[in-house]
Design a protein around this motif. Structure first.
Motif, short mmCIF file in Angstrom:
data_model
loop_
_atom_site.label_atom_id
_atom_site.label_comp_id
_atom_site.label_asym_id
_atom_site.label_seq_id
_atom_site.Cartn_x
_atom_site.Cartn_y
_atom_site.Cartn_z
N VAL A 52 0.84 -1.21 0.00
CA VAL A 52 0.00 0.00 0.00
C VAL A 52 0.87 1.25 0.00
O VAL A 52 0.61 2.21 -0.72
CB VAL A 52 -0.96 -0.01 1.21
CG1 VAL A 52 -1.64 1.34 1.36
CG2 VAL A 52 -1.99 -1.12 1.05
N GLN A 56 0.87 4.05 -2.96
CA GLN A 56 0.54 5.44 -2.70
C GLN A 56 1.67 6.36 -3.14
O GLN A 56 1.43 7.46 -3.60
CB GLN A 56 0.25 5.63 -1.21
CG GLN A 56 -1.07 5.01 -0.76
CD GLN A 56 -1.32 5.19 0.71
OE1 GLN A 56 -0.42 5.55 1.47
NE2 GLN A 56 -2.55 4.94 1.14
N ARG A 59 1.48 6.76 -6.94
CA ARG A 59 0.24 7.33 -7.46
C ARG A 59 0.43 8.80 -7.83
O ARG A 59 0.90 9.60 -7.02
CB ARG A 59 -0.86 7.21 -6.42
CG ARG A 59 -2.16 7.88 -6.82
CD ARG A 59 -3.14 7.89 -5.70
NE ARG A 59 -4.25 8.77 -5.97
CZ ARG A 59 -5.17 9.10 -5.09
NH1 ARG A 59 -5.10 8.61 -3.86
NH2 ARG A 59 -6.15 9.91 -5.41
N ASP A 67 0.06 14.41 -0.16
CA ASP A 67 -0.65 13.23 0.32
C ASP A 67 -2.14 13.43 0.07
O ASP A 67 -2.74 14.35 0.63
CB ASP A 67 -0.41 13.02 1.82
CG ASP A 67 1.02 12.59 2.10
OD1 ASP A 67 1.62 11.94 1.23
OD2 ASP A 67 1.53 12.92 3.19
N PRO A 70 -7.72 10.63 2.51
CA PRO A 70 -7.93 9.18 2.61
C PRO A 70 -9.16 8.69 1.85
O PRO A 70 -9.20 7.55 1.42
CB PRO A 70 -8.08 8.95 4.12
CG PRO A 70 -8.44 10.28 4.69
CD PRO A 70 -7.76 11.30 3.83
N TYR A 71 -10.17 9.55 1.67
CA TYR A 71 -11.37 9.13 0.97
C TYR A 71 -11.19 9.15 -0.54
O TYR A 71 -12.03 8.65 -1.28
CB TYR A 71 -12.57 9.99 1.37
CG TYR A 71 -12.35 11.49 1.23
CD1 TYR A 71 -12.57 12.15 0.02
CD2 TYR A 71 -11.93 12.23 2.31
CE1 TYR A 71 -12.36 13.50 -0.09
CE2 TYR A 71 -11.72 13.60 2.21
CZ TYR A 71 -11.94 14.24 1.00
OH TYR A 71 -11.73 15.59 0.88
N ASP A 73 -9.00 7.41 -2.77
CA ASP A 73 -8.01 6.34 -2.76
C ASP A 73 -7.51 5.95 -4.14
O ASP A 73 -6.80 4.96 -4.30
CB ASP A 73 -8.60 5.10 -2.07
CG ASP A 73 -9.90 4.63 -2.72
OD1 ASP A 73 -10.31 5.23 -3.75
OD2 ASP A 73 -10.53 3.69 -2.19
N THR A 75 -9.35 5.01 -6.77
CA THR A 75 -10.21 4.09 -7.51
C THR A 75 -11.10 4.80 -8.52
O THR A 75 -11.50 4.20 -9.52
CB THR A 75 -11.09 3.27 -6.55
OG1 THR A 75 -11.85 4.17 -5.74
CG2 THR A 75 -10.22 2.40 -5.65
N GLY A 81 -6.39 13.26 -6.26
CA GLY A 81 -6.31 13.75 -4.89
C GLY A 81 -6.65 15.21 -4.72
O GLY A 81 -6.29 15.80 -3.70
#
Length: 268
Positions: A52, A56, A59, A67, A70-71, A73, A75, A81
């Motif tokens: 993971v 990350q 990505r 960063d 978190p919601y 991700d 997908t 982000g």
């Protein structure tokens, strides 16, 4: 250490520590050849965390080194982000925003294409169509303004209602009898992605679950079109002509017909 290495290199540490060339004296935490060997469950958990972390790190984000929340991700198609206002923290709101962006992107792509095409027809003299921001004031001979407005209201209202119902209950609008027996012509793939021979005549992305690349291309072009549409609005407000007119004027004198001169002359 496995996590730290995962952040620094593009390969996954679990596969590296399984190599016999590392030696049993190494501090690998995941491989079966490393020493000492942790418990099986702990090994799996550490390998998962390492993978993971590596994913990350690899990505792409809208700002390098950022960063993502978190919601977000990764997908979702086009997820880089970007959510500075935190609008997508609620999962239900995020679902709605995804669909809203998709619809606005498609309208923007159609709008930009229509504006540029009609501008080319007008500039080349092939047609006497009005400039795009005056088209709404034109009186058409085949129907009056009130009739056209009511027809558009009914048609758009019907389509948007069907779309909303499919959003609330995915797949409900593809059931037999839900669209005058024409459901097969609009075979829905998933909310926001209708299909069938009418809306997907080329048969692209028949398996919508594995069509991430197609979704990504569409949303990227849609976002570009929304930015272009904003630019067309601004240039029409400042110059009172169409985008092709502005392009022709710029190309006639590239060094002196620029956005800087245009804005400075309009403000004076």
């Amino acid at each position: 250490m496995a996590v730290a290495i995962g952040r620094g290199f593009p390969f996954q540490p679990c596969s590296v520590f399984k190599s016999k060339s590392i030696g049993k004296a190494s501090l690998g935490l995941c491989g079966t050849e490393s020493w000492p060997q942790p418990a099986g469950a702990e090994t799996t958990r550490r390998c998962s965390r390492t993978r993971v972390a590596a994913q990350q790190e690899q990505r792409p984000t809208w700002l390098p080194g950022l960063d993502p929340p978190p919601y977000l991700d990764g997908t979702l198609a086009g997820d880089f982000g970007f959510d500075p206002l935190g609008l997508g923290e609620d999962p239900e709101s995020l679902r709605w925003y995804v669909q809203a962006e998709l619809v606005h992107a498609r309208f923007a792509m159609i709008g930009v294409a229509g504006i540029l095409f009609t501008d080319l027809l007008r500039i080349t003299g092939l047609s006497k169509v009005p400039v795009w921001f005056e088209a709404g004031a034109v009186k058409y001979e085949f129907a009056n303004t009130e009739t056209l407005f009511l027809v558009q209201l009914l048609l758009m209202g019907f389509v948007e209602t069907k779309r909303y119902m499919d959003f609330v209950s995915p797949g409900s609008q593809a059931k037999e009898g839900s669209f005058f027996g024409l459901e097969a012509s609009f075979a829905g793939l998933e909310p926001g992605y209708p299909g069938g021979p009418l809306l997907n005549p080329l048969g692209l992305a028949k398996d919508i679950k594995s069509a991430h690349d197609w979704k990504l291309k569409e949303i990227k072009n849609g976002r570009l079109a929304m930015v272009a549409m904003l630019g067309i609005f601004v240039q029409a407000s400042v110059t009172h002509v169409g985008p092709i007119d502005n392009l022709v004027e710029h190309l006639s004198n590239p060094w002196h017909r620029t956005i800087i001169q245009t804005l400075s002359s309009s403000s004076s």
